[in-house]
Every structure is written in C-alpha cells, then in structure tokens.
Write a protein that holds these residues in place. Structure first.
Motif, mmCIF file in Angstrom:
data_model
loop_
_atom_site.group_PDB
_atom_site.id
_atom_site.type_symbol
_atom_site.label_atom_id
_atom_site.label_comp_id
_atom_site.label_asym_id
_atom_site.label_seq_id
_atom_site.Cartn_x
_atom_site.Cartn_y
_atom_site.Cartn_z
ATOM 1 N N ASP A 20 0.900 -1.290 0.135
ATOM 2 C CA ASP A 20 -0.017 -0.032 -0.089
ATOM 3 C C ASP A 20 1.026 1.163 -0.051
ATOM 4 O O ASP A 20 0.692 2.293 -0.727
ATOM 5 N N PHE A 21 1.832 1.254 0.880
ATOM 6 C CA PHE A 21 2.835 2.342 0.824
ATOM 7 C C PHE A 21 3.658 2.684 -0.415
ATOM 8 O O PHE A 21 3.806 3.544 -1.075
ATOM 9 N N GLU A 56 -4.364 8.431 -2.553
ATOM 10 C CA GLU A 56 -4.642 8.150 -1.154
ATOM 11 C C GLU A 56 -5.156 6.782 -0.760
ATOM 12 O O GLU A 56 -5.515 5.960 -1.639
ATOM 13 N N LEU A 57 -5.353 6.413 0.509
ATOM 14 C CA LEU A 57 -5.950 5.256 1.091
ATOM 15 C C LEU A 57 -6.329 5.548 2.343
ATOM 16 O O LEU A 57 -6.013 6.569 2.912
ATOM 17 N N LYS A 58 -7.204 4.603 2.966
ATOM 18 C CA LYS A 58 -7.882 4.601 4.039
ATOM 19 C C LYS A 58 -6.512 4.949 5.232
ATOM 20 O O LYS A 58 -5.935 3.910 5.136
ATOM 21 N N GLU A 88 14.966 5.507 -2.089
ATOM 22 C CA GLU A 88 15.394 4.573 -1.160
ATOM 23 C C GLU A 88 14.146 3.746 -0.527
ATOM 24 O O GLU A 88 14.282 2.751 -0.269
ATOM 25 N N ALA A 89 13.164 4.517 -0.043
ATOM 26 C CA ALA A 89 12.119 3.834 0.660
ATOM 27 C C ALA A 89 11.417 2.770 -0.387
ATOM 28 O O ALA A 89 10.915 1.740 0.042
ATOM 29 N N ARG A 90 11.242 3.486 -1.632
ATOM 30 C CA ARG A 90 10.493 2.550 -2.689
ATOM 31 C C ARG A 90 11.233 1.290 -2.857
ATOM 32 O O ARG A 90 10.887 0.039 -2.849
ATOM 33 N N ARG A 91 12.761 1.187 -2.840
ATOM 34 C CA ARG A 91 13.696 0.323 -3.034
ATOM 35 C C ARG A 91 13.436 -0.759 -2.155
ATOM 36 O O ARG A 91 13.604 -2.181 -2.233
ATOM 37 N N LEU A 92 13.366 -0.182 -0.627
ATOM 38 C CA LEU A 92 13.292 -1.177 0.413
ATOM 39 C C LEU A 92 11.780 -1.847 0.572
ATOM 40 O O LEU A 92 11.945 -2.966 0.801
ATOM 41 N N LEU A 93 11.024 -1.394 0.118
ATOM 42 C CA LEU A 93 9.660 -1.862 0.080
ATOM 43 C C LEU A 93 9.480 -2.954 -0.902
ATOM 44 O O LEU A 93 8.508 -3.827 -0.966
ATOM 45 N N ASP A 94 10.502 -3.006 -2.229
ATOM 46 C CA ASP A 94 10.150 -4.109 -3.375
ATOM 47 C C ASP A 94 10.320 -5.389 -2.729
ATOM 48 O O ASP A 94 11.233 -5.626 -2.215
ATOM 49 N N GLY A 95 9.119 -5.961 -3.106
ATOM 50 C CA GLY A 95 8.970 -7.563 -2.840
ATOM 51 C C GLY A 95 8.655 -7.864 -1.348
ATOM 52 O O GLY A 95 8.384 -8.989 -1.070
ATOM 53 N N GLU A 135 6.707 -0.003 9.597
ATOM 54 C CA GLU A 135 6.215 0.846 10.586
ATOM 55 C C GLU A 135 6.820 2.234 10.241
ATOM 56 O O GLU A 135 7.933 2.295 9.782
ATOM 57 N N ILE A 136 6.241 3.235 10.088
ATOM 58 C CA ILE A 136 6.566 4.777 9.944
ATOM 59 C C ILE A 136 6.236 5.437 11.120
ATOM 60 O O ILE A 136 5.446 5.390 11.766
ATOM 61 N N GLU A 137 7.375 6.412 11.249
ATOM 62 C CA GLU A 137 7.323 7.249 12.361
ATOM 63 C C GLU A 137 7.711 8.709 11.617
ATOM 64 O O GLU A 137 8.572 9.022 10.985
ATOM 65 N N VAL A 138 6.882 9.748 12.035
ATOM 66 C CA VAL A 138 7.098 10.860 11.521
ATOM 67 C C VAL A 138 6.775 12.165 12.628
ATOM 68 O O VAL A 138 5.898 12.016 13.326
ATOM 69 N N SER A 139 8.161 12.827 12.447
ATOM 70 C CA SER A 139 8.125 14.134 13.522
ATOM 71 C C SER A 139 8.293 15.333 12.734
ATOM 72 O O SER A 139 7.977 15.332 11.407
#
Length: 373
Positions: free
Chosen positions: A135-136, A187-189, A209-216, A222-226
């Motif tokens: 989803d991300f 967007e998504l729920k 880099e995030a997209r490469r990490l998510l591949d497969g 888990e996402i943390e945002v400050s």
C-alpha cells in the motif's frame, strides 16, 4: 572484530544501505559503511547526514567489534564472490585493514575508526503507524514521477505526505507531488495512528530509497514521522531521513472542479499513439496537439525542423470539438499509472488544466497543464 557470514545475507544487507552513500564527498568517512559485529549479528549503517540506512544480517561472531570500510568497494567485492560462499570478515589490529576472505579469494580494504561515524537519532513526539508495504509502495508509485527536479523550488523536491479528509468525510493518508506543470495525488484509508499526521515533505532521494526497500515485501512496515524526520522500519532494515523544511503549496486549489467535457479512450492505444507521434516533436517542448470531437481523437505534431506526424484513435466524447496541447512526456507518465483499460480526461477549455482519472481507481487523480500549440 572477526566474524563469518553467508555471502547472500551480507549482499542483501549491503544493497539496502550502500545506495545512500555519496560517491563524491569531501568527508571521507561518509564514503564508508559502519560495520558493527555483536553476538550473532552484523549491523551495517550508511549515511549522507541527511539520510541514514541500517540493516543487519545473521553472523557467526567470534570477536565483537566495529569499524568503517569503503561502502562501494565492499559491495562490489561481495557481489563478485561466488554465490553461497562463506565470507570471513576480520579487522587486522596492526594494519587496521579489513580482511575479506572467501574460499581462495582474499581482499584487504582500508578502514576508518567507528568512533568518527555520525548516526542519526529519532525525535520525540513522533506520529507512528503501520501500513502494508504494498500500500505504501502504491502511494509512492502513483505520485513520485511528478516530483520537481528544480532545486530553486526546494519545497517541491519531494512527496507531500499527510492525513486528509476524503469527500465522504473519512480520514485518508494522502501523497501529493507536483512540479508546477503536473500534479499527482494518491490516497488510501488512513491506518490507525496516521489520522494525526500533519503535512511533511519527504525528499526525492528518500522516496527512491524507501521504494527500493519496499520492493518485494509482503509484510507491514512501521513509519514514524516527527517535525523534522521520517523513519521507515521494514524487517531488519531501518531508513531514517530528514524532511524538507518548507511549506507545500495549497494543491487543492490546482485540482479542477468544473471540468465538464469528458473524453474516454483506451489507455494502451492512447499511450502508444502519444509515444509514436511525439517521436517527431521538438525535443524541448515535446508538445502534442489533441483534437477531440465526437467519437474521435487525433494526436498531431507539426514542427518546421523535426517534421510532422498524426494518428487517430477512437474516443468517447459528446461535447463540442476542442483542440488542446500537452507535453508528451507528462501524458506518458500519467498513462503509465492508469490501471484500468480506459483513461478519462476531464477538460474545461484549451487554456485550463485537464483532470485525468482512472475509472477503476477513484483514489488517484492527476492534473496536467496545457501547452500552446
């Protein structure tokens, strides 16, 4: 430091972190990856001071310790070792060189002290939520092509990630990107916890880099945002990045509300026609003129130096005939994100932006500005 590790495990971990490293840097240690051997595992860290990537792999550690070694060279050496090989890493205490041994292969790499390596720390009060990796990845894929590469407008050099209200009043997690000529929104729920997320701008390099990490990946991440950082945790891998300090423009004002001229075409046919016709378009503007009338869409290019071309495809259109021009690359980028067999264009007039929709996915919207043709 001394350990033994399977070549595939070491290569996977290295591949996740070594892309962060800048090949040309005035700070030598930023070209290195930090290796930390503890009981049963090898932890690898790389940073450019704006982004930090961490991954780890199981290892048989006989002597714990830490050191930094050239990331690119280490990755190339491990990549070229035989598949399935057992790799021995050892820091020579006298020469302070890292020995890499596998079968009959033996390498020595220079090192720098681990104490000189800078790592990033998480901020307090971060918003935290979990989301399925696929989803991300979709939120990224649907929007990142529209990120601006114009450094003077730095606040457009990333994806705007935030919680918002959908038309039905429900909370959604939304990504938006624009370069001033086109806009992409997905967007998504909203996952539990994400409803509290105020808008942040995730830099272009971090998005890649995030997209490469998510591949497969099939699991949740888990996402943390400050206010200043975003942290993405996926299995053993952790990606930490600074955020862009700026204000993203009010994108809602750009999305057309009154476009009532609807054109529906076969997406694959449209994509192929744009690609063919734009072959003779001027390289700088890549402009293609769309002439739409009842049941027909004609794509045309006419340039004094590069030549002319046109192609006609079937289209559903019931409003008055209209001519409008677009950048061919922008049309192709959007067509590549349409999952339905058809694509819908909502027009107003030749001088107004067009709204592009996917009939099978109402959670994604695209806006493209017209060109004079």
């Amino acid at each position: 430091m001394k350990l033994t590790i399977e070549r595939g495990d070491l290569l996977d971990a290295l591949s996740h972190v070594q892309n962060i490293v800048e090949r040309r840097t005035t700070i030598p240690i930023l070209s290195n990856v930090l290796l930390e051997a503890t009981q049963g595992a090898l932890k690898l860290t790389a940073t450019d001071l704006d982004i930090e990537a961490v991954d780890s792999a199981l290892a048989n550690v006989s002597r714990p310790g830490s050191v930094t070694a050239p990331a690119g060279t280490l990755f190339d050496v491990v990549r070229k070792l035989p598949s399935g090989a057992e790799v021995e890493l050892e820091l020579n205490p006298e020469s302070q060189r890292l020995t890499i041994a596998a079968g009959r292969s033996l390498f020595e790499l220079p090192t720098l002290p681990a104490a000189d390596f800078q790592t990033m720390t998480p901020d307090e009060g971060a918003v935290s939520f979990k989301i399925a990796a696929k989803d991300f990845a979709r939120l990224i894929d649907k929007t990142r092509f529209a990120i601006s590469t114009e450094e003077t407008r730095y606040y457009l050099n990333g994806i705007y990630l935030h919680a918002a209200k959908a038309d039905d009043g429900s909370a959604v997690l939304r990504t938006v990107a624009t370069d001033g000529h086109r806009l992409a929104l997905a967007e998504l729920k909203a996952p539990k916890g994400a409803e509290k997320l105020t808008g942040v701008i995730v830099p272009r390099k971090t998005v890649g880099e995030a997209r490469r990490l998510l591949d497969g990946l099939d699991e949740d991440v888990e996402i943390e945002v400050s206010d200043t950082k975003i942290i993405l945790r996926a299995g053993r891998a952790v990606l930490t990045s600074k955020l862009i300090d700026g204000s993203f423009p009010d994108y809602a004002r750009v999305i057309p509300k009154g476009n009532d001229k609807k054109m529906t075409v076969d997406n694959k046919a449209f994509e192929a026609a744009v690609d063919r016709v734009s072959t003779v378009s001027a390289e700088r503007s890549r402009s293609v003129k769309l002439s739409v009338s009842n049941g027909r869409l004609t794509l045309a290019v006419n340039h004094a130096e590069t030549g002319a071309g046109n192609e006609e495809i079937e289209a559903e259109y019931e409003s008055e005939p209209m001519e409008i021009g677009f950048n061919a690359k922008y049309l192709l980028d959007i067509a590549g994100q349409i999952e339905s067999s058809e694509v819908e264009f909502m027009f107003n007039d030749p001088a107004s932006p067009a709204l592009v929709l996917d009939p099978s996915d109402d959670s994604a919207r695209f806006v493209v500005m017209p060109l004079r043709v």
